[in-house]
Design a protein around this motif. Structure first.
Motif, PDB file in Angstrom:
ATOM      1  N   ALA A  68       0.849  -1.180   0.000  1.00 52.95           N
ATOM      2  CA  ALA A  68       0.000   0.000   0.000  1.00 52.95           C
ATOM      3  C   ALA A  68       0.890   1.238   0.000  1.00 52.95           C
ATOM      4  O   ALA A  68       1.685   1.431  -0.905  1.00 52.95           O
ATOM      5  CB  ALA A  68      -0.944  -0.041   1.201  1.00 52.95           C
ATOM      6  N   ASN A 223      -7.391  -2.574   9.917  1.00 53.53           N
ATOM      7  CA  ASN A 223      -7.141  -1.552   8.904  1.00 53.53           C
ATOM      8  C   ASN A 223      -6.977  -2.219   7.539  1.00 53.53           C
ATOM      9  O   ASN A 223      -6.204  -3.167   7.410  1.00 53.53           O
ATOM     10  CB  ASN A 223      -5.890  -0.755   9.243  1.00 53.53           C
ATOM     11  N   LYS A 225      -6.057  -1.268   3.543  1.00 51.16           N
ATOM     12  CA  LYS A 225      -5.470  -0.153   2.805  1.00 51.16           C
ATOM     13  C   LYS A 225      -4.933  -0.628   1.469  1.00 51.16           C
ATOM     14  O   LYS A 225      -4.648  -1.813   1.276  1.00 51.16           O
ATOM     15  CB  LYS A 225      -4.357   0.493   3.632  1.00 51.16           C
ATOM     16  N   TYR A 265      -3.240   6.828  -2.077  1.00 48.84           N
ATOM     17  CA  TYR A 265      -3.254   5.827  -1.007  1.00 48.84           C
ATOM     18  C   TYR A 265      -4.541   6.011  -0.220  1.00 48.84           C
ATOM     19  O   TYR A 265      -4.894   7.128   0.162  1.00 48.84           O
ATOM     20  CB  TYR A 265      -2.045   6.042  -0.092  1.00 48.84           C
ATOM     21  N   ALA A 267      -7.111   4.235   3.011  1.00 52.04           N
ATOM     22  CA  ALA A 267      -7.162   3.289   4.133  1.00 52.04           C
ATOM     23  C   ALA A 267      -8.501   3.436   4.847  1.00 52.04           C
ATOM     24  O   ALA A 267      -9.079   4.525   4.900  1.00 52.04           O
ATOM     25  CB  ALA A 267      -6.017   3.548   5.106  1.00 52.04           C
ATOM     26  N   SER A 269     -10.362   2.080   8.616  1.00 53.91           N
ATOM     27  CA  SER A 269     -10.147   1.442   9.913  1.00 53.91           C
ATOM     28  C   SER A 269     -11.513   1.117  10.502  1.00 53.91           C
ATOM     29  O   SER A 269     -12.343   2.018  10.705  1.00 53.91           O
ATOM     30  CB  SER A 269      -9.360   2.386  10.846  1.00 53.91           C
TER      31      SER A 269
END
Length: 323
Positions: A68, A223, A225, A265, A267, A269
């Motif tokens: 990632a 998480n 990602k 990028y 992500a 959570s």
């Protein structure tokens, strides 16, 4: 430093006795930690013979779409400067994106809450976000090609030390791996590390893979990602800013930011629910994670929030091809 303790190499580099003694070092794991360690041994300590044992085959290892994102701040860039000087730092900065701020999207607020990133103004070095695979590729360029052995390392179960202090690797298949002996073995073998368990438990071998997961802390959230070849809408999102959104209570969080030209990028959570693992966490902990199912579960969860502020994350996940 005494004449007995050091000498000048042919390249004019001052070497300690200790660095001479660890010629032939073996590093298990060719991720960021293993590559950076090998590069540091070569450039700082003057060790010329360093062998990396990497579990991936050559093609997979050199696929810079792997992984990632990697975010490096001033301290990380200083450490890399010690290894490769201005050339290395400039290569990393030019490959990634300099971050100038983080925007937090707040429900019912007319504008995002923008927190400036003052790293470069304060230290002279920026915060940089780049693809993990690109960082691995840059570090690989510091290592001679013949010092990386592919398709090795994942069968290592421990080590053995001879009476004269030489170290050899043990494997679960009985096959020889790496040199027959080495003065130093460095474990850079990831979260399920054989060597971490050996150190923690004061043992020299751990053949049981399941026990290599012992001691890992589960913080009741997972998480997910990735990197995607897509960018946030430039009319809505500030350039060189990361964006974050949190649901009330923090059960779900989303993040996205630029990671080099043309790449983002992202992500998410996700917390468990009253101590119970939800579908996303269950997928993450399955032995062979179904990535298509994970993508669908993430999109379903974010859409069910009915929150326009997390639409940026939905768009990035939709554009991501599981691989």
């Amino acid at each position: 430093m005494s004449r007995q303790a050091s000498k000048i190499t042919g390249g004019g580099q001052l070497r300690s006795k200790a660095s001479e003694q660890i010629e032939g070092t073996v590093i298990v794991g060719g991720g960021i930690a293993g590559l950076a360690t090998a590069a540091a041994l070569r450039s700082i300590a003057g060790v010329t013979d360093v062998r990396i044992l990497e579990r991936l085959d050559r093609a997979a290892f050199h696929d810079n779409r792997s992984g990632a994102g990697a975010q490096l701040g001033p301290n990380g860039l200083r450490a890399l400067h010690a290894i490769g000087g201005d050339a290395l730092v400039n290569s990393i900065v030019s490959t990634g994106s300099k971050l100038v701020g983080n925007a937090i999207l707040v429900p019912d607020a007319p504008q995002p809450m923008v927190i400036p990133d003052t790293a470069e103004a304060d230290s002279g070095l920026p915060q940089v976000l780049l693809r993990w695979g690109s960082l691995r590729s840059i570090l690989t360029g510091l290592i001679p090609a013949d010092q990386i052995e592919y398709g090795k390392g994942d069968t290592v179960t421990g080590y053995d030390v001879s009476e004269d202090g030489e170290v050899s690797l043990l494997t679960n298949c009985g096959n020889e791996i790496g040199p027959s002996s080495a003065p130093l073995i460095i474990g850079a073998d990831g979260i399920h590390s054989t060597f971490r368990q050996c150190v923690i438990n004061d043992i020299t071998e751990q053949p049981d893979f399941d026990k290599r997961q012992e001691g890992l802390k589960y913080n009741k959230r997972v998480n997910v990602k990735a990197i995607v070849q897509s960018v946030l809408n430039e009319e809505t999102f500030k350039p060189n800013h990361t964006y974050s959104f949190f649901t009330p209570g923090g059960g779900t969080a989303c993040f996205a930011g630029p990671a080099g030209e043309g790449y983002t990028y992202w992500a998410t959570s996700i917390a468990d629910e009253n101590g119970e693992k939800n579908d996303i966490i269950s997928l993450a902990f399955s032995p062979e994670m179904d990535k298509e199912a994970m993508k669908a579960a993430l999109l379903s969860r974010l859409r069910n929030l009915e929150q326009p502020l997390c639409e940026f994350a939905v768009q990035m996940i939709e554009a991501t091809e599981p691989r």
